[in-house]
Design a protein around this motif. Structure first.
Motif, PDB file in Angstrom:
ATOM      1  N   VAL A 199     -19.712  -4.511 -51.228  1.00  0.00           N
ATOM      2  CA  VAL A 199     -20.927  -5.438 -51.169  1.00  0.00           C
ATOM      3  C   VAL A 199     -20.882  -6.047 -49.607  1.00  0.00           C
ATOM      4  N   GLY A 200     -19.839  -6.411 -49.117  1.00  0.00           N
ATOM      5  CA  GLY A 200     -19.878  -6.756 -47.792  1.00  0.00           C
ATOM      6  C   GLY A 200     -20.484  -5.639 -46.663  1.00  0.00           C
ATOM      7  N   ALA A 240     -24.935  -1.508 -52.064  1.00  0.00           N
ATOM      8  CA  ALA A 240     -25.018  -2.594 -53.184  1.00  0.00           C
ATOM      9  C   ALA A 240     -25.144  -2.105 -54.421  1.00  0.00           C
ATOM     10  N   GLN A 244     -27.986  -9.200 -50.493  1.00  0.00           N
ATOM     11  CA  GLN A 244     -27.241  -7.969 -51.183  1.00  0.00           C
ATOM     12  C   GLN A 244     -26.689  -8.250 -52.444  1.00  0.00           C
ATOM     13  N   TYR A 258     -15.519  -5.922 -53.791  1.00  0.00           N
ATOM     14  CA  TYR A 258     -16.183  -7.000 -52.487  1.00  0.00           C
ATOM     15  C   TYR A 258     -16.448  -6.511 -51.235  1.00  0.00           C
ATOM     16  N   SER A 296     -14.883   2.920 -53.611  1.00  0.00           N
ATOM     17  CA  SER A 296     -15.050   1.776 -52.651  1.00  0.00           C
ATOM     18  C   SER A 296     -14.441   1.907 -51.560  1.00  0.00           C
ATOM     19  N   GLY A 330     -19.145 -10.997 -51.165  1.00  0.00           N
ATOM     20  CA  GLY A 330     -19.400 -10.054 -49.971  1.00  0.00           C
ATOM     21  C   GLY A 330     -19.695 -10.758 -48.792  1.00  0.00           C
ATOM     22  N   ALA A 371     -21.635  -1.006 -55.810  1.00  0.00           N
ATOM     23  CA  ALA A 371     -20.554  -2.061 -56.471  1.00  0.00           C
ATOM     24  C   ALA A 371     -21.324  -2.673 -57.605  1.00  0.00           C
ATOM     25  N   GLY A 405     -11.455  -7.678 -47.306  1.00  0.00           N
ATOM     26  CA  GLY A 405     -11.289  -7.344 -48.789  1.00  0.00           C
ATOM     27  C   GLY A 405     -10.294  -7.627 -49.730  1.00  0.00           C
TER      28      GLY A 405
END
Length: 295
Positions: free
Chosen positions: A23-24, A201, A41, A20, A150, A225, A204, A244
């Motif tokens: 994505v954020g 993006a 996103q 997550y 990540s 995200g 992820a 996250g």
């Protein structure tokens, strides 16, 4: 709840929370560069998953070999979106620019599954399926690998903002007019943020697609995200890591506790509640800067 089971939920949840946060990261990058919240996103993550599947299944590339090709393509897509769509909105009210990103999200959600089909597609990156045993706890191997990747990408972003180009992005975010006045190519800086956002993006989407398969539901990463970006602080990359972990662990524990009681669906409520409570209680997030406007 058994302590071993709770620990298993927390560890696996923390690893998913790093997905997550990835994505954020794209949301934070664009906000830091342009002051705009990117609502496209989730669809970019979905598109990255679909393109990876297409490269692996249709072009015959091994899953792992398709990844760099896909990331390059998604970087180009991010640049194209900024050049063709977002740059035309220069000078418009921020809310209109945000609505344009939402329009891109909705468009990609319809177009991409329309091209390749809405059924779930298997994406094999060669990650083992056997769980890792940590005492009595079972840790999902795909979560472990994806969480590690990540984390590495988020830490790379932290380092990036200490480089010259990262400082340029921060300067553009603080004051675009002042950045222009000292010779900074603001449009190039924002385009770079969109390109990197496409890469994060897609990363992820590919990682999560290898876990659950690739379909339109990857676009739902947008809510996760956003929850992480808002909780951590929209202008704080390090805050993404903490946020996250919080979102991932909260989702996992709440789902493990309440889903058997209410029949499921509680995990999806957690991210929405975190967004709501953060905006109400601490609008700038845990680590975001407090903006004070003098009138």
């Amino acid at each position: 709840m058994d302590m071993a089971f709770a620990g298993e939920l927390a560890i696996n949840g923390a690893l998913v929370g790093l997905f997550y946060a990835l994505v954020g990261l794209g949301i934070v990058l664009i906000y830091k560069a342009s002051g705009v919240v990117n609502l496209a996103q989730g669809a970019l993550a979905m598109t990255g998953g679909y393109v990876a599947w297409a490269a692996a299944s249709m072009a015959g590339l091994p899953g792992w070999a398709a990844v760099p090709v896909v990331l390059a393509a998604m970087f180009a897509l991010g640049l194209a979106l900024e050049r063709v769509v977002l740059r035309r909105m220069t000078g418009e009210a921020p809310i209109m620019v945000i609505m344009v990103t939402l329009g891109v999200e909705i468009m990609l959600r319809g177009v991409v599954p329309g091209i390749w089909g809405a059924d779930v597609k298997r994406l094999d990156l060669g990650i083992g399926q056997d769980p890792v045993f940590l005492g009595p706890m079972l840790i999902n191997t795909a979560y472990l690998v994806g969480g590690a990747v990540s984390l590495a990408l988020i830490l790379a972003a932290v380092v990036f903002f200490g480089t010259l180009q990262g400082i340029v992005l921060r300067a553009v975010s603080d004051d675009q007019v002042a950045a222009w006045s000292v010779g900074i190519r603001v449009e190039h800086a924002i385009a770079l943020a969109w390109g990197i956002s496409g890469v994060t993006a897609a990363s992820a989407g590919i990682l999560w697609g290898s876990v659950q398969g690739v379909d339109w539901t990857l676009s739902l990463f947008l809510v996760k995200g956003l929850a992480v970006a808002i909780l951590g602080g929209l202008d704080s990359v390090p805050g993404l890591l903490v946020a996250g972990l919080v979102v991932g662990v909260a989702e996992s524990l709440v789902g493990g506790l309440l889903d058997p009681v209410v029949g499921g669906g509680t995990r999806d409520v957690v991210a929405a509640m975190i967004i709501l409570l953060t905006v109400l209680v601490r609008p700038y997030g845990l680590f975001g800067r407090v903006h004070i406007e003098r009138v």
